[in-house]
Structure formats: structure tokens, C-alpha cells
Scaffold this motif. Structure first.
Motif, short mmCIF file in Angstrom:
data_model
loop_
_atom_site.label_atom_id
_atom_site.label_comp_id
_atom_site.label_asym_id
_atom_site.label_seq_id
_atom_site.Cartn_x
_atom_site.Cartn_y
_atom_site.Cartn_z
N PHE A 1 -46.86 -59.35 10.69
CA PHE A 1 -46.07 -58.36 10.01
C PHE A 1 -46.25 -59.02 8.71
CE2 PHE A 1 -44.89 -56.49 13.77
CZ PHE A 1 -45.75 -55.33 13.92
N PRO A 2 -46.79 -59.56 7.83
CA PRO A 2 -47.02 -60.14 7.16
C PRO A 2 -46.46 -59.17 6.16
CG PRO A 2 -49.21 -59.91 6.51
CD PRO A 2 -48.55 -59.19 8.17
N GLN A 3 -46.60 -58.38 5.40
CA GLN A 3 -46.36 -57.16 4.75
C GLN A 3 -44.98 -56.54 4.66
OE1 GLN A 3 -48.34 -57.43 2.11
NE2 GLN A 3 -50.01 -58.43 3.73
N LEU A 4 -44.34 -56.81 5.74
CA LEU A 4 -43.02 -56.10 6.09
C LEU A 4 -41.42 -57.01 5.94
CD1 LEU A 4 -43.77 -54.24 9.28
CD2 LEU A 4 -44.34 -53.28 6.62
N ASP A 5 -40.89 -56.39 5.31
CA ASP A 5 -39.23 -57.03 5.22
C ASP A 5 -38.95 -57.13 6.63
OD1 ASP A 5 -36.99 -57.56 3.96
OD2 ASP A 5 -36.51 -56.82 5.45
N LEU A 6 -38.43 -58.43 6.87
CA LEU A 6 -37.52 -59.13 8.19
C LEU A 6 -36.41 -57.92 8.90
CD1 LEU A 6 -34.52 -60.43 7.90
CD2 LEU A 6 -36.17 -61.84 6.79
N THR A 7 -36.10 -57.46 7.90
CA THR A 7 -35.64 -56.21 8.81
C THR A 7 -36.30 -55.67 9.46
OG1 THR A 7 -35.50 -54.97 6.93
CG2 THR A 7 -33.41 -56.18 6.77
N VAL A 8 -37.68 -54.98 8.34
CA VAL A 8 -38.58 -53.95 9.49
C VAL A 8 -38.70 -54.61 10.55
CG1 VAL A 8 -40.14 -52.76 8.71
CG2 VAL A 8 -39.22 -52.82 7.13
N ARG A 9 -39.44 -55.93 10.66
CA ARG A 9 -39.56 -56.60 11.43
C ARG A 9 -38.71 -56.41 12.82
NH1 ARG A 9 -40.82 -62.01 8.22
NH2 ARG A 9 -42.62 -61.44 6.82
N GLY A 10 -37.32 -56.92 12.82
CA GLY A 10 -36.07 -56.11 13.52
C GLY A 10 -36.60 -54.99 14.67
N ALA A 11 -37.08 -53.84 13.63
CA ALA A 11 -36.82 -52.33 14.59
C ALA A 11 -37.59 -52.21 14.91
CB ALA A 11 -37.25 -51.97 13.33
N ILE A 12 -38.50 -53.23 14.57
CA ILE A 12 -40.71 -53.40 15.70
C ILE A 12 -39.98 -54.04 16.87
CG2 ILE A 12 -42.65 -53.27 15.86
CD1 ILE A 12 -42.80 -53.54 12.91
N SER A 13 -39.46 -54.97 16.93
CA SER A 13 -39.11 -55.78 17.87
C SER A 13 -38.80 -54.72 18.48
CB SER A 13 -38.42 -56.93 17.02
OG SER A 13 -38.13 -57.45 18.69
N ILE A 14 -37.36 -54.48 18.07
CA ILE A 14 -36.18 -52.70 19.66
C ILE A 14 -36.97 -52.19 19.80
CG2 ILE A 14 -34.39 -51.63 19.58
CD1 ILE A 14 -33.00 -53.22 16.99
N GLY A 15 -38.16 -51.68 19.15
CA GLY A 15 -38.87 -50.49 19.86
C GLY A 15 -40.09 -50.99 20.70
N ARG A 16 -40.21 -52.14 20.84
CA ARG A 16 -41.37 -52.85 21.53
C ARG A 16 -40.77 -53.31 22.52
NH1 ARG A 16 -45.51 -56.48 17.87
NH2 ARG A 16 -46.84 -54.77 17.47
N ARG A 17 -39.49 -53.73 22.43
CA ARG A 17 -39.14 -54.43 23.77
C ARG A 17 -38.29 -53.44 24.63
NH1 ARG A 17 -33.90 -57.93 22.20
NH2 ARG A 17 -34.88 -59.83 20.59
N LEU A 18 -38.25 -51.44 24.73
CA LEU A 18 -38.55 -51.13 25.16
C LEU A 18 -39.70 -50.17 26.14
CD1 LEU A 18 -36.84 -48.62 26.50
CD2 LEU A 18 -37.09 -46.89 24.57
N GLN A 19 -40.91 -50.83 25.37
CA GLN A 19 -42.38 -50.62 25.95
C GLN A 19 -42.02 -51.75 26.72
OE1 GLN A 19 -44.63 -50.57 22.65
NE2 GLN A 19 -44.98 -47.86 22.15
N ASP A 20 -42.07 -52.83 26.58
CA ASP A 20 -42.66 -53.96 27.25
C ASP A 20 -41.47 -55.08 27.29
OD1 ASP A 20 -43.25 -55.93 28.49
OD2 ASP A 20 -45.16 -55.31 29.14
N PRO A 21 -40.19 -55.16 27.81
CA PRO A 21 -39.54 -56.19 27.56
C PRO A 21 -40.28 -57.76 27.57
CG PRO A 21 -39.11 -54.52 28.98
CD PRO A 21 -40.01 -54.22 28.93
N LEU A 22 -40.84 -57.98 28.74
CA LEU A 22 -42.09 -59.36 28.69
C LEU A 22 -42.10 -59.38 27.65
CD1 LEU A 22 -42.29 -61.60 30.72
CD2 LEU A 22 -43.56 -60.04 31.69
N ALA A 23 -43.74 -58.69 27.79
CA ALA A 23 -44.53 -58.78 26.65
C ALA A 23 -43.92 -59.35 24.60
CB ALA A 23 -45.13 -57.38 25.73
N GLU A 24 -42.18 -58.43 24.64
CA GLU A 24 -41.94 -58.77 23.41
C GLU A 24 -41.07 -59.44 23.35
OE1 GLU A 24 -41.24 -58.25 19.37
OE2 GLU A 24 -43.01 -57.41 20.97
N LEU A 25 -40.49 -60.09 25.00
CA LEU A 25 -39.13 -61.43 24.65
C LEU A 25 -40.11 -62.78 24.53
CD1 LEU A 25 -36.88 -60.15 27.18
CD2 LEU A 25 -36.50 -60.16 24.84
N VAL A 26 -41.59 -62.29 24.77
CA VAL A 26 -41.61 -64.24 25.50
C VAL A 26 -42.07 -64.58 23.96
CG1 VAL A 26 -43.09 -63.62 27.67
CG2 VAL A 26 -43.93 -62.77 25.85
N LYS A 27 -41.93 -63.89 22.82
CA LYS A 27 -41.77 -64.12 21.11
C LYS A 27 -40.96 -65.16 21.35
CE LYS A 27 -45.24 -60.19 20.21
NZ LYS A 27 -45.18 -58.87 20.06
#
Length: 701
Positions: free
Chosen positions: A415-441
């Protein structure tokens, strides 16, 4: 080598040999454990990893032996007897003891005495004969050795060094130390206020063998920070008594000098050396336990049940800076972002409510994921009231490591165009969808499920956590056509370079239609295919087995099963009653035993099923701070970290509660991980509140 590893682990030699052969031929631990059960006798990943570690230890010992032999040979001192002793060594400590007399040393007191010509006097004393020692000592006086006292002192220094290098002496001290060492800590002068965190150790003493590893790590951390003086204390009286019994031969003047040399050797050389050994061993054992707990906590977190493909609203909560709200589609793709300010000081609740409702309707949101950090519960209350009419589930999600991800190179690439605070919210949402796929990052150390992670051996920690991630990824399996680079690189046999090549192939050719197509990926040869194919899934593939954990090398066998029943593979998978007709013993051969056949049948029963299950919602008690708690209350909570001494529980407020290991069960619990797991839901009783130290004691009794 096989004998050495087999004896160390108490495993059959032929099983160890098979595992070593597989490892040395490029097989990975997940592959061996899953697809070579006949060769290993059904050893699990942990046992195979132990074999790998013992193999590495044996190889390191062999290299060290070669080095030591060459050094001693260069000195012209490598006798056949010594060579044999070195060759037969099975222990690093024993090997270093053999090497000690031949090690190059800085100028020691013993070496200085030798240069003064006092070695013959030391030899004379060592005989401990009843003769005139003073007359003998006079023979060694010179302009540099002015009197008998100096001559005897120099001779004792030589004797002390010999005693220090005596293997029997060192082993005697180790044996006594192992039985009775105390770890002792005392607060340093004027450090009480700064070291209040460590007040339990201001005047502490405990048998080392009975001291829990978390205490050892806490004490050593306080020492490193300059607060405590720490000693590992031996039973000096017992040690000196044993050494005297072993080394003294009489009661004459020479024996007395020998006795003085023994005391000097112990206090000046042996105690510091072996005390450091004991300290190092204690630290290594404590590290090992702490790393094991960290790895197990991480495994449980990685294997947390996913919600799956739902349209999600992710919220990174905050007070002054607002709540960052993002919307994601079923695949976790970013759709929209808004910042709302429902809390003090802005308190723009009406506007915030309107934004949430508009985004929920516009993007067809099915679920909300809210970070559990600052303002998490307050945001949960607000969102529930704002979206009450939509009747959607709301999850509080651990946001540990989300800030690390949002500032990482990975997040910037995504997400090169997004602020890091927005990226944090995306990570929180994705963790619910698939914790493994997000946490490996995220670097596992940043996820926050370990104790003393900065104090333990960092290389050991890194290796253990990486092994845990690999194990979790391969246990779950990876969808080949949708997996990110960060997930693919942990698949057995792939790694970063092949993961890049797979992504590049997908971009150029579109989705994979079969596992066989993997061979077309640049650099992915037969060996890599063998290792990775069984862990990659292709949903909607023509061959239904491509979406299971059945390895392609066993497809022909499954076809044979189906053919025997007059069916194709699809018919075999769809009809449970037909599968029950399969007589597994009919398909046993040299490569495939009953356990592998059972695994195959298990996969045919649930093709493509995620072993993690599905995420379910959880309701905290209606409390907002510690002041709402009273002793005796029952509170629901989620275990978010486990240490040797207890489990930390999120009960929906800023402060975590602690269930001490003594409060886990009415029965004795020696290993808390056997009873509790990270992310486990519990209902605990409040048994203690320390408002000054912000501590909540809980019990499951």
C-alpha cells in the motif's frame, strides 16, 4: 553419527538413519513427517527436528575435534593415547577439558613461575615426599626469586594450574555443583528505587535446580541492567574436602604446600571457570524453556480459526487521533478508508455513526474487526450501537505487531499510497479473515506472545520461531492461486526465490489449473515439486485431489482404489458409504503403509477443508476499567499470552489478568501448556486486585 544421535534421543537407529538420509537428500521436516511415515516409524515434526539438531551438534563436535587435534599436533604433543581420547569424546565439555592444557594462554602466574625455573620445585612438591622442603627450595633462589617464600609461591602457581587442568578435578566440582548450587542475588547500593520491578530478587537465594527458568531470566536481566549482584554459589567446604582426599598423599611440608595450591586453584581458577560454566548452562536451559513457550504460543496464534472470505470493516481504534476505519472485500483487498472521532476530546459521535452506517451499506460489510489496544473496548461499544440495525458480528482482534507491519517494507510495497495508520487497520481486518496469512508478514518476535524474548539467545529464538511458522503454514496448506509471496515462501521446499517465481508465473499465465503445472515454474525442479506439491491446494482443479493433502505421488494409488470399486476419483470422494468399502490392507506396499493409507482416506473425507475451523464471536463482561472489578466476580476472557508461571488473560480492559499456574486447576499442573492455549476462551474468578501496581489476579479453580 547414527549411533550417537540414536543414543542421545533414545530412538531406534534405523529410524534415525532414515531421517538423516532424507534430511541430507534435501527433504524438509514437514514433508518427512507428513509423507514419509513408513520410513520414520511415524515420528512427528518435533522428533525429526530433534534428530536434525543432534545431527548438527554431532557435526559441530566433529569439526571441533579436527581443529583441536591439528593444534595439538602442531605443538608436537599429540600422542596416540590423546588422539584416541579426543576421537572417543561425545561431549563438548569433555573435549574442552582435554584441550585445556594445550590452549594458548595469556601470561599466567604459572607461566611466569616456569620462566623463573621453578617447575622442578613444583614437581618435587607434587611427589609429597617427607623430605626437607626448605633445603630443596633454596636451590631455586636467584636475583628474581629472593627467598624461600617466593620460590614456594611460584611452585604453587604451577601446581594450581595443573590442578585446574585436571579432568577428574573439574568433573568432581561439576558433580557437587550440579547437586547443590545456589543462585543468589542482592540489590546493589542505591538501586532500590530504579529496580522496583525486581524487588522479589533484592535478597534472593534458591537452589539452582529448583529455580524456575523465568526467575533465572528475570535475575540475569536485572544483573545486566546493573541493579543486582548475582552469584552462583557452590558448597566450597565439600568441594575442598573432596579435592584434598583426591590429591593429598600425606601430612608433610610438601603436602601442606599442595593443600595451599588446591585452595588457590579452586578460588582463583576453578570456581570462576566452572561457575561461568554453570551460569551459561542455566541460561541455556532457561532460554530453551522460554523459547519453547514462545514457539508454542506462536503456533496457537498462527493456527487460530479464520473467519474466511467475508467483507470486513477493520478499525484501528484511538482517542485523540481518532479511529481509522477501512473496508476490505472477500479477498482482503482494500476498498475505502475514513477516520472517525467518536471519543473524547472531539466526541463527534453523530458524524462517526453516519460514516460507519454509510460504509457498511455501500461496501456490503458482513463483519467488523476492532483492534484490542487503546480505546478498543470503547470503540466496540460505540460500533455496536452504531451498527445495531445491521445485525453483524463484531470481533476484538489482537493488534500486537500491527504497528510493526504498518511501518514495514512489506506494507509499503502493498500500500505505497496509504498512511501507516491505515495499513494498521487493514492488517487488523485481514487478521480476522485469515490470521496465518497476515501474521506471516510480521517478525514473530513483534507479535508479543513470549516472555523475556530480548534476553534469550536471539539466533536460537529466530530459528525456533521460523520453524514454527513453517510448521503452521504446511499444517494448514496454502491455496496456490491466491497465496501471497509471504505465505508461499514458508511452504516446504519453496523459499523466497521460488515464491517470487510462482508469483511471476501467475502474473504471466494466470491461475494454476493443476499441481503438475508447477513444474513449468522457473527453477522449480523435481525435488522442489516433491517437497511442496502436497502442501499446495488448487480450489476448483479438474483433479479433485489437487485440493487435498494427498501427495501427487499417491494419485495412482487413489485411482486404483476407485477403479477397484468401479468408480472414478470424484465418485470415491463424494460417497462415504463407498469409501467404507475400501480395504486398506489391500493397498499396502513397500512405500505405503497403513498410516499413510489412513491419512489418504482422511483427506478424501474432507477435501479442501481448513483444519483450523471457523472463527466465532466472543462477549466480554460489561466492564470498562479495573475499578469495575470486585474480588469474587466471574469474568470471561481470552488468553493472549502464556509463560511458565501462568497465563495472561484479556478480560476486555486495558490491564490483563494473570492466572498463576497454581490457580489453573484444582489438580497439580506441572506444564501450563498442557492445560491452556493462546486464544482459548475462559471464565475466571477475580481473586486479587492490586490497584497501585495495576495487577489483577485470576483463578480457574
Amino acid at each position: 553419527m547414527i549411533k550417537s544421535v540414536s543414543e542421545a534421543l533414545q530412538l531406534p537407529a534405523h529410524r534415525v538413519k532414515n531421517v538423516i538420509d532424507l534430511l541430507q537428500n534435501g527433504a524438509t521436516i514437514p514433508f518427512i513427517a507428513r509423507y514419509r511415515k513408513e520410513a520414520t516409524g511415524n515420528l512427528d515434526e518435533q522428533q525429526i527436528e530433534q534428530i536434525q539438531k543432534e545431527l548438527k551438534k554431532h557435526e559441530d563436535l566433529t569439526k571441533r575435534k579436527e581443529y583441536i587435534r591439528s593444534v595439538i599436533e602442531e605443538q608436537g604433543k599429540l600422542s596416540e593415547a590423546l588422539r584416541k581420547q579426543i576421537d572417543q569424546c561425545t561431549d563438548f565439555q569433555e573435549l574442552e577439558d582435554l584441550y585445556l592444557p594445550y590452549k594458548s594462554k595469556r601470561k599466567t602466574k604459572a607461566e611466569a613461575a616456569r620462566l623463573l625455573g621453578l617447575e622442578p620445585l613444583a614437581n618435587f612438591i607434587a611427589l609429597q615426599k617427607d623430605s626437607n622442603l626448605k633445603e630443596e627450595a633454596k636451590l631455586y633462589l636467584s636475583k628474581d626469586v629472593k627467598n624461600i617464600s617466593e620460590a614456594l609461591e611460584g611452585a604453587r602457581h604451577i601446581l594450581a594450574e595443573r590442578i585446574n587442568e585436571n579432568i577428574q578435578v573439574r568433573n568432581t566440582i561439576r558433580k557437587i555443583a550440579k547437586e547443590s548450587t545456589l543462585i543468589s542475588s542482592k540489590i546493589k547500593k542505591n538501586q532500590e528505587d530504579k529496580a522496583s520491578t525486581y524487588q522479589d530478587y533484592f535478597n534472593y537465594s534458591s537452589e539452582l535446580g529448583k529455580t524456575p527458568s523465568h526467575r533465572i531470566l528475570a535475575i540475569l536481566r536485572a544483573e545486566a541492567e546493573g541493579f543486582l549482584k548475582v552469584d552462583f554459589l557452590f558448597n566450597e567446604e565439600k568441594i575442598l574436602k573432596s579435592l584434598n582426599a583426591y590429591l593429598l598423599k600425606g601430612y608433610n611440608d610438601s603436602s601442606y604446600q599442595m593443600k595451599l595450591a588446591i585452595e588457590d586453584a579452586y578460588k582463583r581458577l576453578l570456581y570462576p571457570s566452572i561457575s561461568n560454566e554453570i551460569r551459561k548452562q542455566a541460561k541455556q536451559e532457561a532460554d530453551k524453556e522460554a523459547i519453547a513457550v514462545f514457539a508454542e504460543n506462536l503456533r496457537q496464534l498462527l493456527l487460530e480459526a479464520p473467519l474466511g472470505q467475508k467483507r470486513i470493516m477493520g478499525i484501528d481504534p484511538g482517542f485523540r487521533t481518532g479511529c481509522k476505519v477501512v473496508c476490505l472485500d472477500e479477498q482482503g483487498n482494500f476498498l475505502a478508508y475514513k477516520n472517525i472521532f467518536p471519543h473524547q476530546p472531539q466526541l463527534q459521535q453523530k458524524e462517526a455513526m453516519s460514516i460507519l452506517q454509510e460504509m457498511t451499506g455501500k461496501y456490503k460489510i458482513e463483519t467488523v474487526a476492532i483492534g484490542n489496544g487503546t480505546a478498543g473496548r470503547e470503540t466496540e461499544y460505540f460500533v455496536k450501537s452504531a451498527l445495531d440495525a445491521f445485525n453483524i458480528d463484531i470481533f476484538l482482534i489482537s493488534e500486537a505487531g500491527a504497528s510493526v507491519y504498518s511501518a514495514s517494507e512489506i506494507a509499503r510495497e502493498e500500500f505505497p499510497q496509504l498512511d501507516l495508520t491505515v495499513r494498521g487497520a487493514i492488517s487488523i481486518g485481514r487478521r480476522l479473515q485469515d490470521p496465518l496469512a497476515e501474521l506471516v508478514k510480521i517478525d514473530p518476535k513483534a507479535i508479543g506472545v513470549g516472555q523475556y524474548q530480548h534476553d534469550v539467545d536471539q539466533d536460537e529464538l529466530k530459528d525456533s520461531l521460523e520453524t514454527t511458522v513453517i510448521s503452521a503454514v504446511n499444517k494448514v496448506g496454502v491455496q496456490l492461486n491466491t497465496a501471497s509471496f509471504h505465505l508461499l515462501k514458508f511452504v516446504s521446499g519453496i523459499g523466497p526465490k521460488l515464491a517470487e517465481n510462482i508469483i511471476a508465473y501467475r502474473k504471466e499465465h494466470g491461475t494454476f489449473r493443476s499441481r503438475k503445472e508447477l513444474i513449468k515454474v522457473k527453477g522449480l525442479g523435481e525435488k522442489a515439486f516433491e517437497q511442496c506439491a502436497g502442501f499446495l491446494r488448487i480450489a476448483g482443479a479438474k483433479n479433485l485431489l489437487d485440493n487435498t493433502a494427498v501427495h501427487p505421488e499417491r494419485y495412482a494409488l487413489v485411482e486404483k482404489m476407485a477403479k477397484k470399486l468401479g468408480l472414478d476419483i470424484e465418485g470415491l470422494i463424494k460417497d462415504e458409504n463407498v469409501r467404507k468399502q475400501v480395504v486398506l490392507s489391500d493397498f499396502i506396499d513397500e512405500q505405503t503403509g497403513i498410516q499413510s493409507l489412513k491419512d489418504i482416506m482422511s483427506e478424501l473425507e474432507k477435501p479442501g477443508l481448513d483444519p483450523r475451523g471457523k472463527a466465532i464471536t466472543f462477549q466480554f463482561a460489561p466492564i470498562q476499567s479495573m475499578s469495575d472489578l470486585k474480588e469474587g466476580m466471574l469474568v470471561p476472557g481470552i488468553i493472549n499470552n502464556i509463560a511458565q508461571f501462568g497465563a495472561f488473560v484479556n478480560i476486555g480492559i486495558k490491564e490483563n489478568g494473570l492466572i498463576h499456574i497454581s490457580q489453573v486447576s484444582d489438580n497439580f499442573v506441572d506444564d501450563i501448556n498442557k492445560v491452556l492455549k493462546v486464544n482459548q476462551k475462559v471464565e475466571a474468578k477475580v481473586i486479587g486486585l492490586d490497584f497501585d501496581r495495576k495487577r489483577i489476579q485470576l483463578s480457574l479453580k
